[in-house]
Design an enzyme around this catalytic site. Structure first.
Site, PDB file in Angstrom:
ATOM      1  N   THR A  23      44.883 114.591 -38.018  1.00 44.44           N
ATOM      2  CA  THR A  23      45.705 114.637 -37.601  1.00 44.44           C
ATOM      3  C   THR A  23      44.536 114.554 -36.254  1.00 44.44           C
ATOM      4  OG1 THR A  23      45.799 117.389 -36.545  1.00 44.44           O
ATOM      5  CG2 THR A  23      47.729 116.020 -38.010  1.00 44.44           C
ATOM      6  N   GLU A  35      50.647  94.234 -36.847  1.00 42.19           N
ATOM      7  CA  GLU A  35      51.152  95.092 -38.270  1.00 42.19           C
ATOM      8  C   GLU A  35      49.445  94.174 -38.284  1.00 42.19           C
ATOM      9  OE1 GLU A  35      55.036  93.488 -39.581  1.00 42.19           O
ATOM     10  OE2 GLU A  35      56.314  95.484 -38.447  1.00 42.19           O
ATOM     11  N   LYS A  51      44.477 118.025 -32.787  1.00 44.85           N
ATOM     12  CA  LYS A  51      44.453 119.545 -33.225  1.00 44.85           C
ATOM     13  C   LYS A  51      43.310 119.944 -32.451  1.00 44.85           C
ATOM     14  CE  LYS A  51      47.980 119.509 -36.360  1.00 44.85           C
ATOM     15  NZ  LYS A  51      48.437 120.275 -37.794  1.00 44.85           N
ATOM     16  N   ASP A 104      42.700 117.898 -46.397  1.00 45.98           N
ATOM     17  CA  ASP A 104      44.218 117.957 -44.817  1.00 45.98           C
ATOM     18  C   ASP A 104      43.436 118.441 -43.850  1.00 45.98           C
ATOM     19  OD1 ASP A 104      45.194 117.851 -42.774  1.00 45.98           O
ATOM     20  OD2 ASP A 104      47.641 118.480 -44.085  1.00 45.98           O
ATOM     21  N   TYR A 126      52.526  93.715 -30.712  1.00 47.45           N
ATOM     22  CA  TYR A 126      52.705  94.008 -31.695  1.00 47.45           C
ATOM     23  C   TYR A 126      51.152  93.745 -32.659  1.00 47.45           C
ATOM     24  CZ  TYR A 126      56.588  96.310 -33.966  1.00 47.45           C
ATOM     25  OH  TYR A 126      57.891  97.072 -34.469  1.00 47.45           O
ATOM     26  N   ARG A 159      48.346 112.410 -29.925  1.00 47.96           N
ATOM     27  CA  ARG A 159      48.970 112.555 -30.966  1.00 47.96           C
ATOM     28  C   ARG A 159      48.890 111.634 -32.485  1.00 47.96           C
ATOM     29  NH1 ARG A 159      51.610 117.222 -30.190  1.00 47.96           N
ATOM     30  NH2 ARG A 159      52.625 117.801 -32.128  1.00 47.96           N
TER      31      ARG A 159
HETATM   32  C1  LIG Z   1      49.357 119.993 -38.103  1.00 47.47           C
HETATM   33  C2  LIG Z   1      49.286 119.073 -39.905  1.00 47.47           C
HETATM   34  C3  LIG Z   1      49.333 118.374 -40.466  1.00 47.47           C
HETATM   35  C4  LIG Z   1      51.253 117.130 -39.627  1.00 47.47           C
HETATM   36  O1  LIG Z   1      51.115 116.835 -38.473  1.00 47.47           O
HETATM   37  P1  LIG Z   1      51.866 115.961 -37.742  1.00 47.47           P
HETATM   38  O2  LIG Z   1      51.561 115.659 -36.771  1.00 47.47           O
HETATM   39  O3  LIG Z   1      52.739 117.184 -37.452  1.00 47.47           O
HETATM   40  O4  LIG Z   1      52.976 115.110 -39.090  1.00 47.47           O
HETATM   41  C5  LIG Z   1      49.827 117.911 -41.824  1.00 47.47           C
HETATM   42  N1  LIG Z   1      48.694 119.292 -42.218  1.00 47.47           N
HETATM   43  C6  LIG Z   1      48.320 119.772 -41.866  1.00 47.47           C
HETATM   44  C7  LIG Z   1      47.480 120.556 -42.683  1.00 47.47           C
HETATM   45  C8  LIG Z   1      48.523 120.080 -40.355  1.00 47.47           C
HETATM   46  O5  LIG Z   1      47.898 121.382 -40.028  1.00 47.47           O
END
Ligand SMILES: *Cc1c(COP(=O)(O)O)cnc(C)c1O
Length: 438
Positions: A244, A74, A247, A218, A72, A253
């Protein structure tokens, strides 16, 4: 949220006993071990075209399966609420410094549990409930968390949404500017989940500056392309970058938020204690490993190859008469409109799955069909490029998609089975990172 009726499970080869690769798991829970083994086989033998997926390296897999998960932590390095952080602090500092140097940013927070909570933290840092926020509409290619109605971000805030032009499939910056001037959003999100074209961060930044909004870029889908120099970086333009890590960046993840020093306190406070408790240290470690991998020269080659492959695949699909949203791609992703092929996206996606080609059904801009039964499918090249497939393979893949979509319309299961065996043969020649050899 599965609203779809149950479908017959595609007939893949029998799963191997995964006892060899996961001996303790096999001994404790053979049922679960068999399912993991089946998933390994599925990922090894299919052509995975979902653009938000990838294959992580064995090193990333190992880091995310360590005893770090027992701890943990935090708080932040040097400022924790629990003792015993001698190693964890160093691991998180390593991840932070690698993120800063890879993306050229002053501050990085590597604790968000995933992309959606990372975006929630952005709202928490810069807006109050009820404030107006702006993002791209989900059916146009935006993400749920950019203020779409069914998301908390669209109910706790007043989401106003921009889209793409009907004729070009591209973002109309005059529309974005007019909307921002009229609605005065606190936060403007750019980026999305089904955008096949380069994002013009400078144009968004100018509108944000003009209207006094915080610009959040994003880059969840394209972070690996940015890190590898195959897409422009938002670092000079955005107030905050959300991504993220799983990807195109090819990590575990998880997610990261990055910003200039002036916003560091607000972002850190929003993630913890604003939204989250303890960080997932095993994920932090695996993020550090992925960032290290992404800083190698080979990752630049990977990012370039992802784009080269996507462009080659788009050309081959166009040559076979497919309609692609915006007419092609600049990045890793292709959005196919199947209207002219007279097959709904979901029917095509399910047929392709039976042919060993894994895609997702997707809305296309101005889709006349319903979101749960849309007109398109979304495909991409991050996974196949991680296996070493190159531009010369894209003609065969386009042909399989063509045959699969045709078979979906005519209900020709035999044709799907033939594609399935051809796909498996190619995949056997390109072993996937992180998977035991079949
Ligand atoms: C995949 C994605 C997210 C969310 O990611 P998660 O890990 O699935 O919550 C947010 N914004 C964009 C543009 C994404 O492609």
């Amino acid at each position: 949220m599965n609203t779809h009726p149950a479908q017959p499970t595609p007939a893949y080869p029998a799963a191997p006993q995964s006892a060899a690769s996961h001996p303790a798991l096999g001994a404790t829970d053979p049922e679960l071990a068999a399912l993991v083994g089946a998933e390994e086989l599925l990922q090894a033998t299919t052509l995975r075209l979902i653009p938000s997926e990838n294959y992580v390296s064995q090193a990333v897999l190992e880091a995310s399966g360590t005893v770090l998960q027992n701890k943990y932590s935090e708080g932040y390095p040097g400022r924790r609420y629990y003792e015993g952080q001698q190693n964890i602090d160093q691991i998180e500092r390593l991840a932070i410094s690698r993120a800063r140097s890879l993306f050229g940013v002053e501050h990085a927070n590597v604790q968000p549990y995933s992309g959606s909570p990372a975006n929630l933290a952005v709202y928490l840092a810069f807006a109050e409930p009820g404030d107006t926020i702006m993002g791209m509409a989900l059916p146009m290619g935006g993400h749920l968390t950019h203020g779409w109605g069914v998301s908390a971000t669209g109910t706790w805030f007043r989401g106003v949404q921009y889209g793409v032009r009907h004729d070009t499939g591209l973002i109309d910056f005059d529309e974005v500017r007019e909307l921002a001037i009229k609605e005065r959003p606190k936060v403007i999100f750019c980026g999305g989940t089904a955008l096949p074209r380069t994002i013009d961060f400078a144009a968004f930044a100018e509108i944000a500056r003009e209207t006094g909004a915080v610009l959040a870029a994003d880059v969840a889908h394209i972070a690996g392309l940015i890190a590898g120099g195959a897409h422009p970086s938002p670092a000079p333009y955005a107030d905050v970058i959300s991504t993220t890590t799983h990807k195109t960046l090819r990590g575990p993840r998880g997610a990261m938020l990055m910003c200039r020093e002036e916003h560091a306190k607000a972002i850190d406070k929003a993630v913890f204690p604003g939204l989250q408790g303890g960080p997932h240290n095993q994920t932090t470690a695996a993020i550090a490993v992925a960032l290290q991998e992404a800083a190698q020269p080979g990752f630049r080659d990977y990012a370039r190859a992802v784009v080269t492959n996507a462009r080659a695949l788009a050309e081959e699909l166009l040559a076979r008469g497919f309609d692609l949203v915006s007419g092609g791609t600049d990045n890793h992703l292709i959005l196919m409109d199947l209207t002219s092929r007279k097959v709904p996206g979901k029917v095509a996606a399910k047929a392709l799955d039976r042919a060993g080609i894994v895609v997702n059904h997707n809305t296309v801009p101005y889709d006349p069909r319903k979101p749960f039964d849309p007109s398109g499918i979304r495909i991409g090249t991050p996974s196949l490029t991680s296996r070493g497939l190159a531009a010369r393979h894209m003609a065969a893949i386009a042909e399989w998609i063509d045959r699969g979509v045709t078979a979906a319309r005519t209900g020709d299961e035999d044709a799907l089975a033939v594609v399935r065996s051809e796909v498996a043969e190619l995949m056997a020649a390109f072993p996937a990172p992180g998977l035991p050899l079949p």
